[in-house]
Enzyme design. Sequence first.
Site, PDB file in Angstrom:
ATOM      1  N   CYS A   6       1.632   9.375   4.754  1.00  0.00           N
ATOM      2  CA  CYS A   6       2.949   9.048   4.192  1.00  0.00           C
ATOM      3  C   CYS A   6       3.735  10.315   3.852  1.00  0.00           C
ATOM      4  CB  CYS A   6       2.777   8.180   2.962  1.00  0.00           C
ATOM      5  SG  CYS A   6       1.674   8.915   1.741  1.00  0.00           S
ATOM      6  N   GLU A  25       1.493   7.691  -9.515  1.00  0.00           N
ATOM      7  CA  GLU A  25       0.044   7.782  -9.649  1.00  0.00           C
ATOM      8  C   GLU A  25      -0.295   9.200 -10.069  1.00  0.00           C
ATOM      9  OE1 GLU A  25      -1.205   6.390  -5.675  1.00  0.00           O
ATOM     10  OE2 GLU A  25      -1.662   4.476  -6.618  1.00  0.00           O
ATOM     11  N   GLU A  49       3.362   2.410  -3.983  1.00  0.00           N
ATOM     12  CA  GLU A  49       3.509   3.655  -3.203  1.00  0.00           C
ATOM     13  C   GLU A  49       3.803   3.239  -1.778  1.00  0.00           C
ATOM     14  OE1 GLU A  49       3.565   6.515  -4.563  1.00  0.00           O
ATOM     15  OE2 GLU A  49       2.800   5.935  -6.518  1.00  0.00           O
ATOM     16  N   ASN A 103      -4.487   4.448   6.576  1.00  0.00           N
ATOM     17  CA  ASN A 103      -4.319   5.814   7.106  1.00  0.00           C
ATOM     18  C   ASN A 103      -5.254   6.837   6.476  1.00  0.00           C
ATOM     19  OD1 ASN A 103      -2.802   5.521   4.722  1.00  0.00           O
ATOM     20  ND2 ASN A 103      -1.545   7.273   5.265  1.00  0.00           N
TER      21      ASN A 103
HETATM   22  P1  NDP Z   1       0.695  -2.463   5.081  1.00  0.00           P
HETATM   23  O1  NDP Z   1       1.773  -2.639   4.083  1.00  0.00           O
HETATM   24  O2  NDP Z   1       0.735  -3.267   6.318  1.00  0.00           O
HETATM   25  O3  NDP Z   1      -0.729  -2.780   4.426  1.00  0.00           O
HETATM   26  C1  NDP Z   1      -1.197  -2.142   3.258  1.00  0.00           C
HETATM   27  C2  NDP Z   1      -2.233  -3.031   2.608  1.00  0.00           C
HETATM   28  O4  NDP Z   1      -1.606  -4.232   2.158  1.00  0.00           O
HETATM   29  C3  NDP Z   1      -3.343  -3.465   3.557  1.00  0.00           C
HETATM   30  O5  NDP Z   1      -4.543  -3.568   2.842  1.00  0.00           O
HETATM   31  C4  NDP Z   1      -2.850  -4.823   4.002  1.00  0.00           C
HETATM   32  O6  NDP Z   1      -3.889  -5.635   4.469  1.00  0.00           O
HETATM   33  C5  NDP Z   1      -2.252  -5.355   2.715  1.00  0.00           C
HETATM   34  N1  NDP Z   1      -1.261  -6.410   2.892  1.00  0.00           N
HETATM   35  C6  NDP Z   1      -0.577  -6.753   4.008  1.00  0.00           C
HETATM   36  N2  NDP Z   1       0.258  -7.781   3.749  1.00  0.00           N
HETATM   37  C7  NDP Z   1       0.098  -8.090   2.433  1.00  0.00           C
HETATM   38  C8  NDP Z   1       0.710  -9.045   1.559  1.00  0.00           C
HETATM   39  N3  NDP Z   1       1.647  -9.877   1.980  1.00  0.00           N
HETATM   40  N4  NDP Z   1       0.321  -9.064   0.271  1.00  0.00           N
HETATM   41  C9  NDP Z   1      -0.594  -8.200  -0.209  1.00  0.00           C
HETATM   42  N5  NDP Z   1      -1.221  -7.283   0.586  1.00  0.00           N
HETATM   43  C10 NDP Z   1      -0.858  -7.219   1.883  1.00  0.00           C
HETATM   44  O7  NDP Z   1       0.629  -0.914   5.380  1.00  0.00           O
HETATM   45  P2  NDP Z   1      -0.277  -0.183   6.435  1.00  0.00           P
HETATM   46  O8  NDP Z   1      -1.713  -0.509   6.171  1.00  0.00           O
HETATM   47  O9  NDP Z   1       0.293  -0.452   7.789  1.00  0.00           O
HETATM   48  O10 NDP Z   1      -0.070   1.340   6.022  1.00  0.00           O
HETATM   49  C11 NDP Z   1       0.985   2.102   6.475  1.00  0.00           C
HETATM   50  C12 NDP Z   1       2.096   2.164   5.459  1.00  0.00           C
HETATM   51  O11 NDP Z   1       1.593   2.646   4.223  1.00  0.00           O
HETATM   52  C13 NDP Z   1       3.184   3.115   5.850  1.00  0.00           C
HETATM   53  O12 NDP Z   1       4.446   2.522   5.605  1.00  0.00           O
HETATM   54  C14 NDP Z   1       2.992   4.299   4.923  1.00  0.00           C
HETATM   55  O13 NDP Z   1       4.144   5.029   4.684  1.00  0.00           O
HETATM   56  C15 NDP Z   1       2.481   3.631   3.705  1.00  0.00           C
HETATM   57  N6  NDP Z   1       1.754   4.597   2.883  1.00  0.00           N
HETATM   58  C16 NDP Z   1       2.326   5.041   1.716  1.00  0.00           C
HETATM   59  C17 NDP Z   1       1.697   6.009   0.940  1.00  0.00           C
HETATM   60  C18 NDP Z   1       2.298   6.478  -0.347  1.00  0.00           C
HETATM   61  O14 NDP Z   1       1.565   7.050  -1.145  1.00  0.00           O
HETATM   62  N7  NDP Z   1       3.576   6.290  -0.609  1.00  0.00           N
HETATM   63  C19 NDP Z   1       0.420   6.584   1.367  1.00  0.00           C
HETATM   64  C20 NDP Z   1      -0.080   6.050   2.594  1.00  0.00           C
HETATM   65  C21 NDP Z   1       0.568   5.080   3.320  1.00  0.00           C
HETATM   66  P3  NDP Z   1      -4.335  -5.669   6.047  1.00  0.00           P
HETATM   67  O15 NDP Z   1      -4.070  -4.359   6.641  1.00  0.00           O
HETATM   68  O16 NDP Z   1      -5.762  -5.967   5.938  1.00  0.00           O
HETATM   69  O17 NDP Z   1      -3.535  -6.772   6.635  1.00  0.00           O
END
Ligand code: NDP
Length: 480
Positions: free
Chosen positions: A282, A461, A248, A150
């Site tokens: 988020c 963080e 996070e 995002n």
């Molecule tokens: P995901 O959890 O799907 O993915 C986040 C990252 O983790 C990506 O690089 C993804 O790879 C990777 N990933 C996916 N599966 C695994 C696994 N089993 N083990 C290790 N890494 C993995 O989140 P999104 O990318 O869909 O992002 C949206 C989410 O992030 C929302 O829930 C949002 O709220 C949260 N978010 C939280 C923030 C915070 O600061 N609290 C800030 C921004 C977002 P790939 O995509 O390449 O499959």
Amino acid sequence: MLYIQNYIDGVLSEALTGTWLAVHEPATGNVYAQAPASAGADVDAAVDAAKRAFPAWCATEAEERSRLLRRVADMIEERLEEFAQAESRDNGKPVWLARMVDIPRAAKNFRFFATAILHTSSEAHQTDDIALNYTLQQPIGVAGCISPWNLPLYLFTWKIAPALAAGNCVVAKPSEITPYSAFLLSQVCIEAGLPQGVLNIVHGLGTDVGTAITAHPDIPAISFTGGTATGASIARTAAPMFKKLSLELGGKNPTLIFADCDFEETLVTVLRSAFSNQGEICLCGSRIFVERSLYDRFRDAFVERVRALVVGDPLDDATGQGALVSATHMEKVLSYIALAREEGGTVLCGGERIQLTGRCEDGWFVSPAVIEGLPFTCRTNQEEIFGPVVTLTPFDTEDELLAMANSTSYGLAASVWTSDLRRAHRVAAALHMGIVWVNCWMLRDLRTPFGGVKQSGVGREGGWEALRFFTEAKNVCIKL
Ligand code: NDP
């Protein structure tokens, strides 16, 4: 066609698998790049490179580490337009937003931690006249950093910068959906003269690369930003290996509007907090609670402003709302609009797929939606949608408001709108959130702790918290 490459041991390379993943431009729906479909062997190579680089990097004087990281910051700024175009193309966000927020903040992340390490000092105290205790903050070794789609470069650098500044080497994975700006960062690091192996960026699926980073025995710390379900899966792997974890995760943030707020300022900022980056932040406030005496006036004015938001080509500076990041995510958002209707909600505006003409005719656009008439307990009000969808709910008393605001399994952020200072303090203290903004939203000071409670995450963080996470405290006790 653009071919994105891994950055391992200071060199740009294809995945060892020799296979690729298609990267789409959300505004057009077209494939415009290929990213390496890396796997465990690429992560192994990256960890080996990082381990080789670590002794020299952690022994490098803080002044020199700082200089190199500030050079990276400068070079991101020099290439700001290129980075902004890349981020917008990859993610679907308006290019002006990437230009104003994402890319400047990425440079700022590097500069902030690069200068912080010049001003740190560790603790020391005397135990009566028996002993002198002091604390060493030592880097951990190889840190794993995994980030979402995002705010691609913004969140990626928010982890990498403190890890490197503290003297660690890093193996990092951006989201496979938005790899472009991380690739540009690799080029910048090479040009800036970052020693080989200090930062390694491995592209690929979370289920291949993310899991390999999480499970790698030579990565003792994982900093992850993403969905709550992914965070839980990472925790399951990392916990029995006793890794340090910073998670996070998701949010379902409340916006609390009292009748004594500054109406115009509230309206303008709540609009931004609801729909910035198409609601894909988020921190976005997706549950808006309004004191009943103000409810009708606020609702009507808010809906009028939302209707005026221009959904359009992210490259157009007049665009307020760009494209959603993927077809899958768009379908998820639309399914929640349907759910809201099933749950008895009234969609006051938006919530439809928008078909643009010209270059963007096949893009993934959804008009921003405002929904009312839902109970606070329903799924639409409890589950994270992470898109341009907000609900409006009236409230009568502060107690009722706090019960509704605190009712979800998440606890990331809230914003409170009131002119009553005492109430602001009282409500801020009573909210089960990691961050509370009063009469503002997403006003970020990088020194403050950043993170959530409950299912929004573990750890913080930002500022010293990040530098502490990426170091181990060691007590040295000397008998006097
Ligand atoms: P995901 O959890 O799907 O993915 C986040 C990252 O983790 C990506 O690089 C993804 O790879 C990777 N990933 C996916 N599966 C695994 C696994 N089993 N083990 C290790 N890494 C993995 O989140 P999104 O990318 O869909 O992002 C949206 C989410 O992030 C929302 O829930 C949002 O709220 C949260 N978010 C939280 C923030 C915070 O600061 N609290 C800030 C921004 C977002 P790939 O995509 O390449 O499959």
